[in-house]
Design an enzyme around this catalytic site. Sequence first.
Site, short mmCIF file in Angstrom:
data_model
loop_
_atom_site.label_atom_id
_atom_site.label_comp_id
_atom_site.label_asym_id
_atom_site.label_seq_id
_atom_site.Cartn_x
_atom_site.Cartn_y
_atom_site.Cartn_z
N ASP A 137 -7.21 -1.75 3.63
CA ASP A 137 -6.28 -2.83 3.28
C ASP A 137 -6.65 -4.15 3.94
O ASP A 137 -6.08 -5.20 3.59
CB ASP A 137 -4.85 -2.46 3.70
CG ASP A 137 -4.33 -1.23 2.99
OD1 ASP A 137 -4.55 -1.13 1.77
OD2 ASP A 137 -3.70 -0.38 3.64
N ASP B 51 0.87 -1.16 0.00
CA ASP B 51 0.00 0.00 0.00
C ASP B 51 0.91 1.23 0.00
O ASP B 51 2.09 1.13 0.39
CB ASP B 51 -0.90 -0.02 1.24
CG ASP B 51 -1.70 1.25 1.40
OD1 ASP B 51 -2.37 1.65 0.44
OD2 ASP B 51 -1.63 1.87 2.48
N ASP C 15 -1.69 -0.67 5.93
CA ASP C 15 -1.89 -0.10 7.26
C ASP C 15 -3.33 0.28 7.55
O ASP C 15 -3.70 0.44 8.70
CB ASP C 15 -1.03 1.16 7.42
CG ASP C 15 -1.54 2.31 6.58
OD1 ASP C 15 -1.72 3.41 7.13
OD2 ASP C 15 -1.77 2.12 5.38
#
Length: 502
Positions: free
Chosen positions: A397, A196, A393
Amino acid sequence: MRLTPRTVRLVDGDAERVVPAEQVAAGDVLRVLPGETVPVDGVITEGRTSINQAVMTGESLPVDKGPGDEVCSGTVNQFGAFDMRAVKVGEDSSLQRMIRLVQSADAGKARIVGMADRWATWIVAGALVSAAATWLVTGEILRAVTILVVFCPCALVLATPTAIMAAIGNATRNGVLVREGDALERLARADTVAFDKTGTLTRGRPGVRGVHSALPDRDGPALLALAAAAESRSEHPLGRAVVAACPEHGAPESFRMLPGRGVEAVVDGRRVLAGNPALLAENGICPSPDDERAAARQRAEGCTLVHLAEDGRYAGFIALADELRDDAADTVRAIRAAGVRAALLTGDHEEAARHVAATLRLDDVRASCLPEDKLRWIEKREREGRRVCMIGDGINDAPALKRAFVGVAMGGLGSDIAVEAADMALVRDDIRRLPHILLLSRRMMRVIGINLTFSLALNFAAILLAMAGLLSPVPGALIHNAGSVLVIVHSALLLRWHEKNV
């Protein structure tokens, strides 16, 4: 589920009443005040605001919204109040869909069964048959007893768990919490790492990247100070970033927040506008072609621009971007050096994603990803035979972290939902630990392989010597226990292992 509002403000003509969220139907008009969570998916009908969409997309900056723009449930209204028409409600809303994704994403994750346990079963059976056959053929009970003494596969059974526990201890010392027992075993087989962006490769907060002044009598530092004075009372993340970049600034004589557009302030008797191009256009202010080209170059590098005007003149812009972590480039370089592909999955816009991918030399990049998009990308790679380690995080996600072959969450800045969905967590958000933990998992599998080979060889050799009458019970017992001790010592070396090149 706690993010789902329990009540909503239903607008009925000129009246407004609070009703339970489950009573909302498609077509209802709702009112959302600053600081409130958007209750359902819908379209803004009246008002302008900035929406924090990090829950759904992971974008580091709020997005300006106005009439006709779509909003998703679970996102947060930051500034202006607005009315919206409900489109998707109940189980059809974005937040409810993501809840179902997190609940179901784990269904296809395989669990690895320990090879040693399967082998030990067959060794026990084989040793019992060998002892009985030796007694029948030779008629010497001592040989059969020796086989029974040496065959017990203690070293074989200890080979795997001792190495795993030692590797988990090593990981813990390096700030990595291993939440699933077989996570390291799976990580050793991963061939793709998907990052990410916001909060993982970047710090998750904007910083000033550059200042462009369009006024000959005002240089860059002076323009930044003017912008900081105008934004000093702003609550917008971009405004706070501008103020943080210039701690020594003046104070505005007057200040007005313009949701979805920017701010208007009077600084040292001058009227200052700071915001997006729409704010300037409303006041009849246009940048020159040279200024437009300079702004286009910054946008191509993934920057967000705060445009400035002073007393009706275009003054320039402040370029801001989510700052890369200092160790991001070294981390990606080490992962690629280990023979693992590195990809970027982000909800941020295309320009920002491409700039980060080019800077870090990532192999693949996907921008504007919703949670289900990340999930589909991982599933597609798995159908191609790849094993994906996902690192993220945010709440957005969580489905991907749970669906991936291995999920690694940022344990400090990351959300509790992401940590709960992942197999491992970086306790101090130190992504420099990722190459270490990747190589540690491979080292652990090599140690397990050596332990298993040694244990099997020792067992079979001892059984053959006992069958031949060359080994008596007491030496056999000593060899048996010595093998277990050697396996434990070999595994324990993992506690202090560290790859020099990490």
